[in-house]
Motif scaffolding. Structure first.
Motif, PDB file in Angstrom:
ATOM      1  N   PHE A 176       0.816  -1.214   0.000  1.00 35.08           N
ATOM      2  CA  PHE A 176       0.000   0.000   0.000  1.00 35.08           C
ATOM      3  C   PHE A 176       0.850   1.264   0.000  1.00 35.08           C
ATOM      4  O   PHE A 176       0.425   2.304  -0.508  1.00 35.08           O
ATOM      5  N   LEU A 229      -1.588  -7.172   4.261  1.00 36.41           N
ATOM      6  CA  LEU A 229      -1.092  -6.378   5.388  1.00 36.41           C
ATOM      7  C   LEU A 229      -0.201  -7.215   6.297  1.00 36.41           C
ATOM      8  O   LEU A 229      -0.651  -8.212   6.865  1.00 36.41           O
ATOM      9  N   PHE A 254      -0.707   1.245   7.570  1.00 37.08           N
ATOM     10  CA  PHE A 254      -1.954   1.044   6.848  1.00 37.08           C
ATOM     11  C   PHE A 254      -3.034   1.998   7.348  1.00 37.08           C
ATOM     12  O   PHE A 254      -3.794   2.568   6.548  1.00 37.08           O
TER      13      PHE A 254
END
Length: 423
Positions: free
Chosen positions: A67, A92, A100
């Protein structure tokens, strides 16, 4: 995708097909409704929504695995060029949780400023995974109560679902050794997520005890339905049906050897005889629990239509049993040959991406190819749009009314069944 105002006397919305007069004014498609009627063969029509990439790992040149490196504006531009909405599905690692959360705050700020119109939300695959399969092992872990609070807090920021295994807390789970008496229960996890607007997406079941997996599905549904939910949409969704779960059937025929036995096996399965009452004996307790829950409207179930994740004949029968308004087409797509730091490859005669040791990592077929696949199965046009768009809107964006008034984004499908985005 072209931008124009087509002349059409038909449109399809979640309630059916209508005669219309449509024109574009001030960027909106304005529709006058008449009485419901059947869509004519090869008749052009309008749709008041765009297809939704519900579960997608990479679009254009952007890999969604990390991300921190995602160029959301590039994703938005590419989604616009294909005329679709994209919900990026991320992985994740535990040590990156705080990063995140910061990413989700940035995403929410961009959305509040009216940016990223084609990236409406974010999703996570993992970390609570009982059997990781194609999910990177580095992103499989057991969050503490504090960590679940952080994840739940991302719901108001645009995190619409987290793929989790209902049986991840059981002794058969890959994560079993990580749990302590301090870890929260499945009921607590589901309740906390749903209260924050995050839908549990069921998937990646352990194979050892299918009935236990089915029982855990019911536990998730009961907790989700008892929770105080901030949205009117469906509260529970699934990862792709038939993949990564215990089955009584062979659901895909990916090699030449497997394909040689396909017709014989499908004849043995007697697909026309499949029914809701006996599904647990026909396909297994876990897929049966999902399909029954979806048929009842308690679950919005995802199903892949690339022909390799799931055989077309089995996928079509699943639509017939569950109903297209309770299912979402899922591509599991990545346009990039890399996922979570792993180089991917393709096998001869296959469109899938594979990790090392022959593990399927993702698909490659874009959503329009999968729409063509569904159409080739003889699925009616209105049902196709439930699968590819309407169910996803109802599940994730229930505040949007697709059955009344003007709309700004939609599609025109011509007599040759080519799709043109109206954006």
């Amino acid at each position: 995708m072209s931008e124009f105002t087509p002349s059409s006397k038909a449109w399809i919305d979640p309630s059916g097909s209508f005669g219309v007069f449509a024109e574009r004014r001030d960027g909106l498609i304005n529709i006058d409704k008449y009485e419901p009627r059947q869509l004519g063969v090869d008749e052009p029509y309008l749709v008041p929504s765009l297809p939704v990439e519900v579960h997608c790992h990479g679009l254009g040149t952007v890999d969604f695995s990390n991300f921190a490196d995602i160029d959301l504006f590039a994703v938005d531009r590419h989604a616009a060029s294909e005329g679709l909405l994209c919900i990026p599905t991320l992985y994740l690692r535990q040590e990156r949780l705080d990063g995140f959360v910061a990413f989700m705050h940035e995403f929410a700020a961009l959305k509040a400023d009216g940016k990223l119109p084609f990236v409406p939300a974010i999703a996570l695959e993992g970390p609570l995974v009982a059997s990781f399969g194609g999910t990177p092992a580095s992103s499989v872990w057991a969050p503490s109560k504090e960590e679940w609070e952080k994840l739940a807090g991302c719901g108001p920021l645009g995190l619409v679902y987290i793929m989790l295994s209902p049986d991840a807390l059981q002794s058969s789970s890959y994560l079993a050794a990580q749990f302590t008496p301090d870890h929260p229960s499945l009921e607590w996890i589901v309740t906390r997520l749903v209260e924050s607007g995050v839908r549990p997406a069921l998937g990646h079941f352990a194979k050892e005890n299918p009935q236990l997996g089915a029982d855990c599905i019911e536990e998730v549904l009961a907790a989700a339905e008892a929770a105080d939910c901030p949205h009117p949409g469906v509260r529970v969704v699934t990862d792709h049906l038939f993949n990564e779960m215990p089955l009584l059937i062979k659901h895909a025929f990916r090699t030449s050897k497997a394909r040689a036995n396909r017709d014989r096996l499908l004849a043995e399965y007697d697909l026309p005889s499949w029914n809701l009452a006996d599904l647990h004996e026909q396909v297994g307790p876990v897929p049966a629990a999902i399909m029954r829950g979806a048929h009842q409207g308690r679950i919005a179930a995802c199903l892949n239509f690339d022909g390799e994740h799931v055989d077309f004949a089995i996928a079509k029968r699943a639509i017939e049993i569950v109903g297209p308004s309770n299912m979402m087409l899922m591509t599991d797509r990545s346009d990039v040959a890399r996922l979570a730091g792993q180089d991917l490859h393709q096998e001869p005669g296959s469109d899938l991406w594979y990790q090392e040791q022959g593990v399927v990592a993702a698909g490659t077929q874009p959503i329009d190819q999968q729409i063509e696949n569904v159409r080739a199965l003889g699925v009616p046009e209105a049902d196709i749009w439930h699968l590819v768009s309407f169910t996803a809107y109802r599940t994730f964006f229930p505040e949007l009314d697709l059955s009344a008034g003007p709309f700004a984004k939609g599609c025109f499908v011509d007599a040759k069944r080519q799709r043109f985005a109206l954006i």
